[in-house]
Scaffold this active site. Sequence first.
Site, mmCIF file in Angstrom:
data_model
loop_
_atom_site.group_PDB
_atom_site.id
_atom_site.type_symbol
_atom_site.label_atom_id
_atom_site.label_comp_id
_atom_site.label_asym_id
_atom_site.label_seq_id
_atom_site.Cartn_x
_atom_site.Cartn_y
_atom_site.Cartn_z
ATOM 1 N N HIS A 82 36.899 41.198 29.821
ATOM 2 C CA HIS A 82 37.425 42.535 30.053
ATOM 3 C C HIS A 82 38.581 42.460 31.047
ATOM 4 O O HIS A 82 38.489 41.786 32.069
ATOM 5 C CB HIS A 82 36.293 43.404 30.615
ATOM 6 N N GLY A 164 50.558 50.259 50.047
ATOM 7 C CA GLY A 164 50.315 48.924 50.584
ATOM 8 C C GLY A 164 51.438 47.953 50.267
ATOM 9 O O GLY A 164 52.397 48.285 49.562
ATOM 10 N N VAL A 168 48.522 40.774 46.514
ATOM 11 C CA VAL A 168 47.113 41.073 46.243
ATOM 12 C C VAL A 168 46.257 40.655 47.432
ATOM 13 O O VAL A 168 46.638 39.783 48.218
ATOM 14 C CB VAL A 168 46.598 40.348 44.961
ATOM 15 N N ALA A 172 39.726 40.214 46.759
ATOM 16 C CA ALA A 172 39.387 41.527 46.196
ATOM 17 C C ALA A 172 40.481 42.068 45.283
ATOM 18 O O ALA A 172 40.306 43.117 44.657
ATOM 19 C CB ALA A 172 39.100 42.531 47.305
ATOM 20 N N GLY A 173 41.629 41.375 45.178
ATOM 21 C CA GLY A 173 42.675 41.778 44.253
ATOM 22 C C GLY A 173 43.336 43.093 44.625
ATOM 23 O O GLY A 173 43.818 43.259 45.742
#
Lengths: 309, 309
Positions: A82, A164, A168, A172-173
Amino acid sequence: MDRIVECVPNFSEGRRPEVVGWLAEAVESVEGALVLGTHIDPDHNRSVVTFVAPPETVVEAALRVVARAAELIDLSAHAGQHPRMGACDVLPFVPVRGITVEECVALAHEAGRRIWDELGIPVYFYESAALRAERRNLADVRRGGFELLREQIGTVPERAPDVGEARVHPTAGACIVGVRPLLIAYNVTLNTRDLAVAKRVARRVRERDGGLLHLKALGFELESRGVVQVSMNLTSYERTNLHQAFEAVRREAEREGVEVLASELVGLVPQAALDRAAAHFLQLENYSPDLVLENRIAAAIERRKGGRP
Amino acid sequence: MDRIVECVPNFSEGRRPEVVGWLAEAVESVEGALVLGTHIDPDHNRSVVTFVAPPETVVEAALRVVARAAELIDLSAHAGQHPRMGACDVLPFVPVRGITVEECVALAHEAGRRIWDELGIPVYFYESAALRAERRNLADVRRGGFELLREQIGTVPERAPDVGEARVHPTAGACIVGVRPLLIAYNVTLNTRDLAVAKRVARRVRERDGGLLHLKALGFELESRGVVQVSMNLTSYERTNLHQAFEAVRREAEREGVEVLASELVGLVPQAALDRAAAHFLQLENYSPDLVLENRIAAAIERRKGGRP
């Protein structure tokens, strides 16, 4: 609760049930936040925690669960088909009762700012919370997943986050925060093995092809059962409800010489959607929630709490 | 509230709304007792207070309202066509949730004993609470009203009360206490002026004449609207629900060449009755109350109250 926001964070973890339990605990560490259910999908290595909270505390509960996911999930070690780009991959806010879409957008934007400020995770806004038209569609935001984003975020300007710095979070990406309508997932099975029939019926009933407003539909084969299914999402049951979807499918199936076998709900349904369906089929001319015994009891309890005699 | 008893006292006062307000206040002076509604009928000079309470406090609430009625209403000065023999004329207890008929009978008997012991009002038990077969039917108990009872109570042995001495209370008369099922009052209007059609349809659908179990039905004319109506009581919606009653009426009306115009609820309906109707018409194969968003929220609130994580 007079005002209810639902929040349905999706996490990139579907093989350690204990992690999903800890995520649910993080939500319920906040006053007024209630977990309605969790879903774990080992095949896709993903999970979902569904919770509700009043607008006053929903952002805090969302923050805590995103923070806990960042502690527990290492996206750089995650595998799964996914598409995903965050430990907490998607964070949708859903207006349920006593709150507008606009108010939910303000909550989503507040949550996004805090996710960056407090956790250092860059944030993208999607659907009703999107700040750019090309980010309304979640699939467009997430294309290529964590691995592609990690390459492009600092070099391709159109991939810069909404909140932000353009980098990344190492484990936590990124997090995709949005507002979407309350939707009802509803399937109707047809007494045929012919997938083409289900596809034609789906096309005729869905909004995209001139059918019912706020209705999405696809035709599927249920091989194990030897039948086909029209699988639907109703994104505004106040406008197009279960009974209208059901009757449209039945009518189009009849035109194909095929019978409806049954229907099923996937996930939760608001009480009002069932009540409206009952009132429709019974031709009830005086239906009102106030006629329901349980609602009267709940109203009497509220009245006494409020101190009125 | 996990366990709910409904209590629906009928009073011989329908012309002084303030009295009905005071009766409702007497009910709500008891912890956990909630008034769901009051109804005042000046034509019949009667009124009804509908309340719910847990089994632990429902008898106390019933006692207080019977006591207050005895203070406020003088039956010897009361006029009205409707048969009655008490200031609080009828006191039915109705099992709603988490309680059996037998448990409600025990509550009704306790209430009856206390009405005599504490208020000096003789008591008759009817329907499921009846101690004698000939008192099951309320109309039989009440025949001749207060005036005839006053004459016969001390002289005709079969008119002796079930609890208390064989004399009426001088101003409050007697009280008829019973247990009856939760009933749904439901009317279906037909597109004809012909009363005979409504009467035939009513006869064919009702239990008494071989129709649906737990269904009572009568045909009426609605002169002002120029249509007729099948007026029904469903005394066990678990067995015969709204949708079965509606479809039976529609089928029998069709046989008469007449269409259903609409239906209406008179008074309150349990949520489950509407849900089952929706599930039936939608052919929902996986309906469960657990799929309803509001029920999940309520369950989550209960779970957190109980301290479980």
